[in-house]
Scaffold this active site. Structure first.
Site, PDB file in Angstrom:
ATOM      1  N   GLU A   1       0.688  -1.133  -0.019  1.00 26.31           N
ATOM      2  CA  GLU A   1      -0.058  -0.085   0.102  1.00 26.31           C
ATOM      3  C   GLU A   1       0.771   1.185   0.167  1.00 26.31           C
ATOM      4  O   GLU A   1       1.746   1.442   0.852  1.00 26.31           O
ATOM      5  CB  GLU A   1      -0.770  -0.067   1.361  1.00 26.31           C
ATOM      6  CG  GLU A   1      -1.964   1.083   1.451  1.00 26.31           C
ATOM      7  CD  GLU A   1      -2.580   0.951   2.557  1.00 26.31           C
ATOM      8  OE1 GLU A   1      -2.490   0.222   3.688  1.00 26.31           O
ATOM      9  OE2 GLU A   1      -3.725   1.624   2.991  1.00 26.31           O
TER      10      GLU A   1
ATOM     11  N   CYS B   1      -5.986  -3.029   1.411  1.00 31.72           N
ATOM     12  CA  CYS B   1      -5.808  -2.995   2.914  1.00 31.72           C
ATOM     13  C   CYS B   1      -6.907  -3.028   3.673  1.00 31.72           C
ATOM     14  O   CYS B   1      -7.366  -4.101   3.878  1.00 31.72           O
ATOM     15  CB  CYS B   1      -4.887  -1.884   3.637  1.00 31.72           C
ATOM     16  SG  CYS B   1      -4.297  -2.245   5.161  1.00 31.72           S
TER      17      CYS B   1
ATOM     18  N   LYS C   1      -8.762   2.932  -1.887  1.00 32.72           N
ATOM     19  CA  LYS C   1      -9.120   2.418  -0.831  1.00 32.72           C
ATOM     20  C   LYS C   1     -10.502   2.750  -0.494  1.00 32.72           C
ATOM     21  O   LYS C   1     -10.707   4.063  -0.737  1.00 32.72           O
ATOM     22  CB  LYS C   1      -8.270   2.688   0.345  1.00 32.72           C
ATOM     23  CG  LYS C   1      -8.706   1.875   1.697  1.00 32.72           C
ATOM     24  CD  LYS C   1      -7.436   1.412   2.680  1.00 32.72           C
ATOM     25  CE  LYS C   1      -7.015   2.793   3.067  1.00 32.72           C
ATOM     26  NZ  LYS C   1      -5.977   2.442   4.155  1.00 32.72           N
TER      27      LYS C   1
END
Lengths: 590, 590
Positions: free
Chosen positions: A44, A161, A125
């Site tokens: 990430e 994530c 995300k």
């Protein structure tokens, strides 16, 4: 079924060093290519490092991140690596109109797939963590897409994530949309005794999505956070196939047998189960499966035992803090006690004993064994040492101002702190403080004295664990630790009774309960957030509960002036414990 | 139409002191009753104080808040005040099942209406600010209701603070649902040069809702925040009807002529325009209008001019920090320069000169005017002073360790810091630091030296404003300032050239550009977040841009060990500027 060899780049980026991170991406992609990988997955926000906090609100920083992503795609192609698809995290922006409360520039915690010199797809995300060490509502707006890329016949979905941890959102639509593999770049910090929650989570999500899952995690120290790696591959039934080690960089390669797909390409909206719509974007990079090949046996790293895990986290935190901030050496006060002995040992293991400078600063109240135990450690470890007596400096203060009791004790601790800071300013060493969590939690520490410095290696380690780690380190060596000494810590430092030696005959138990009792109480009060009634119900002594809670609540005020240090528990009395200073609430009186 | 007399309780709660806040609520409600009010409105989270940060995650704290609300309702009834409805903010909980990422215990930033010994209705803030000084996604879950209570025939809607600032949510449905009055408890911190955004906002929302609006704001210091009051009443066309003063407690009473309603009671769902549904709950307390009465003329306080506003904010911040933390006195170093002179003046105005202790600490490099200017201030203000020479203590350090250049300069600053801390520990004074924003931003300050202390009154005041405020204070007095001296600041301290006096002939301009140039650049870089290209395009000298950006970015690291101080701008180099320490990004090189 179709074969794919996936490379998980469990790496250690440097926050803000975009050029170095890009160089690392190219080098690791070359390694992956040499090992025959068909896809390489980085972590990430790998290109920027993670977390970048307020940097993400700077237009120039986000511009640089986006430009770098496109540059890197072209560079991979130029260097003959363009055929190998790369998934990598970076920072992008959503292009939304500004509005009150929206992070400036609408940044995205993004991931992209690079192939043949192009950025093939970009996503971001969706779930923004805003608890514990995370403040992402402050920094990001959320993504609303799930790219599914056909690679050698296999549909590969990409999510970032936190989207794995929360119900709803992109990961929840993978099953409906259909994919053969879900790859997830992560930056998930280490936490002591987390059990095996990551593996359980990966297994559960793989079963829900009905496909294999590749979880790639960052490794390295970043201020108070330590990322431990521990990257994981599971199959669609949740079975563990491959696992990387902890606290070390590693290119983990796994051969997978995955379902081939002929699904239609295009964009498709899905109800994400959390009140939002996720757009699935299906693209084809390559339809033909790879030529059949003999898979390599997968590596499944064993997890470290509890002491090895914590000790490795502390060593990595110090190593990266020193290196990434451009220091060449550290300096600390060596008292002969166990806290400074363990801190010196961690430092020597982190950067090698020749770069560790210790200062012995005896006062009129220092006992003989203080000096001899400290000297014994210097002898065993080979760290650099000097002696600076403090009595004359303390006398000079006492000639100008009258101080008694605690004020007089504090002057001694502060003179030591100022000597370390002076030597740091003169020679460029980073000052390490040696306070442990039990002391810092209860305020058994001097502001601008023993708490003065740039990094606090054991600030999140309770005293009982300080002893445990010291015994463990005397019994264990590992090439990860740069010091080769046998039994680096003098036994007497471990076994003798703790004392601050700021007045004649002083012992820690004059002011604090025995550490075994204190540490259990602190864990229940601070980590488990138990109130005074619950603490008493749990069997803690009522009078002690009142006393320790008061100490902790008052110490909170002093600790505002703290240096950072590695965080290994949910709350380390540092930034996660945000209490107003000006506050009349007293848990001890409820 | 129906008459109503509304009392706005612009008060100063103490965070965590639930008992004292409850006592204050009862006393102010009694005043409101004596002034003939029909409704009294307190501020956001008045019973607990605001903001309470991590306290809200403690079960025992939320329990105490809810219990207190119910106790207070009964107590008002018992004391003969039950007929007067009271709107007040407190902390409640939503009763949601725990889930990852949700704040522990699902707390609500709630408001309730109390009447006849009962809690008649409860609601909670819907929009949770998570920018600037706010972190509310970390602490609260959101409310989804809009109570509308009929009081003497008038429908009164209740919404909390941020819900006024954001589009969508409870405030957006007031117009559709229909109400005669919207009351809004707030805790909105002061910000320099905010223009009159609050009045503009209130006027706009009143027009949108088609009803009068009562905006009640907290007053008082809370760590780095200063709440300025400035409570407002506007009519349905957005016209200003009444306004309270700034920085002082005040019970503002306003007589309003409002539409009477016969609308049906019950609960009604509304699309809130932000993807959520808001449930409007309509209740009747009393249908009959009050007997006609002669309205009182409304008070419309004039707003302070810019210097008066900032100076009052600093005085209130110091006064409340001292009092609410239980200190009796403060201590600071008086150098003869303007920063310490202004800090002493603010302190004397905050708590009275007899509780302000100043220490003159001449060194071998101090000029004659340093001592004479400091002594002149002591004479004018009547603060308590003592002289502690530092030369011998500095000599004692220099006998034990060799230090040169900056390291040697720092020792002098640190000896002064340690003397202040020693006197603080011995006598219980709060140490005030005297650093200004220009110094702190550029790192022209010594860690553990002049930056050591408990509160930093001028940390958010640029040097050019330090001079401006000093001149202003010499020309203005106000009963709000507890010191009665004429021209409290010696002219020579204002006019002389700034110097740290840590080496012979030192001047600030040896290290820094002229402050007029520096402060403009800092404002553009820090407050306006301009990148280096933008700064140069805006006319700043390119070489200076690179140099100052580097200073600011490096200073960020040192400032981790900072004391709190009043915040008067969006970013004060303190908690709002969250940068990773370990970070290789350099704006100066982009």
């Amino acid at each position: 079924m179709a074969q794919l060899r996936i490379a998980l780049a469990q790496t250690n980026p440097t926050v803000g060093d975009l050029t170095a991170n890009a160089d690392r991406l190219v080098a690791w992609t070359r390694d992956a290519a040499e090992r025959g990988a068909h896809l390489v997955v980085f972590t990430e926000m790998f290109l920027t490092g993670y977390p970048v906090e307020d940097l993400v609100l700077r237009t120039s920083f986000v511009d640089a991140s986006i430009r770098l992503l496109e540059d890197v795609a072209r560079r991979l192609e130029r260097e003959g690596l363009g055929e190998l698809p790369v998934v990598v995290g970076y920072v992008d922006r959503a292009g939304l109109a500004p509005r009150t409360g929206q992070p400036k520039g609408a940044p995205l915690d993004a991931a992209a797939l690079l192939h043949k010199g192009e950025v093939v797809t970009r996503t971001a995300k969706h779930h923004l963590p805003n608890y514990g060490v995370f403040d992402e509502y402050r920094y990001f707006v959320r993504g609303d897409r799930l790219p599914v890329i056909r690679l050698h016949g296999v549909d590969v979905a990409i999510a970032v994530c936190e989207d794995l941890w929360q119900d709803g959102g992109p990961v929840s639509v993978v099953g409906q949309a259909g994919a053969g593999l879900l790859v997830v770049p992560n930056a998930s910090p280490y936490e002591k005794e987390k059990d095996d929650v990551r593996l359980e989570l990966c297994a559960r999500r793989a079963r829900e999505a009905g496909c294999a899952l590749v979880y790639v995690n960052q490794v390295g120290g970043q201020d108070e956070l330590v990322f431990d790696g521990d990257s994981i591959v599971v199959d669609g039934s949740g079975e563990l196939l491959a696992r990387a080690g902890q606290f070390k960089e590693e290119l983990l390669v796994a051969d997978l047998d995955l379902p081939a797909s002929q699904a239609e390409t295009g964009t498709f909206p899905y109800d994400a189960g959390d009140g939002t719509t996720i757009t699935v974007e299906r693209l084809v990079l390559s339809q033909d499966p790879v030529e059949p090949y003999a898979p390599e046996p997968a590596r499944v790293a064993e997890r470290l035992d509890p002491c090895a895990e914590v000790y490795s986290a502390l060593v990595l935190a110090v190593r990266d803090y020193v290196a990434k901030n451009g220091f060449e050496s550290v300096i600390l006060a060596l008292s002969g006690g166990i806290d400074s002995a363990l801190t010196a040992t961690i430092a020597a293991d982190a950067i090698g004993p020749s770069r560790v400078h210790v200062v012995l600063m005896p006062s009129r109240y220092s006992s003989d064994h203080s000096l001899t135990d400290a000297e014994e450690l210097v002898r065993r470890q080979g760290v650099r040492s000097r002696i600076v007596p403090i009595a004359e400096i303390v006398n000079a203060y006492e000639k100008e101002i009258d101080l008694s009791g605690l004020a007089a004790e504090n002057i001694q601790a502060r003179v030591r702190g100022m000597i370390l800071m002076g030597l740091s300013n003169e020679h460029g060493h980073l000052v390490l403080t040696t306070g442990n969590k039990s002391e810092l939690a209860t305020g058994y520490s001097t502001l601008y004295g023993d708490s003065a410095g740039g990094f606090a290696p054991i600030k999140d380690v309770p005293k009982t664990m300080v002893w445990e780690l010291s015994r463990w380190r005397n019994a264990h060596r590992d090439p990860f630790f740069l010091m080769e000494a046998e039994r680096p810590i003098p036994e007497n430092s471990i076994t003798k009774e703790p004392s601050a030696e700021l007045r004649p005959g002083q012992r820690d138990t004059d002011s604090l309960p025995p550490y075994e009792v204190l540490d259990r109480l602190l864990d229940d009060y601070v980590e488990k957030d138990m109130g005074s009634r619950e603490l008493i119900a749990a069997g803690h002594d009522p009078e002690l509960v009142t006393r320790v809670i008061r100490l902790v609540d008052v110490a909170e005020y002093k600790r505002r002036q703290y240096p950072p240090g590695p965080k290994i528990t949910p709350k380390n009395f540092g930034r996660d414990r945000r209490l107003p200073i000006t506050n009349r609430w007293r848990e001890s009186t409820t």
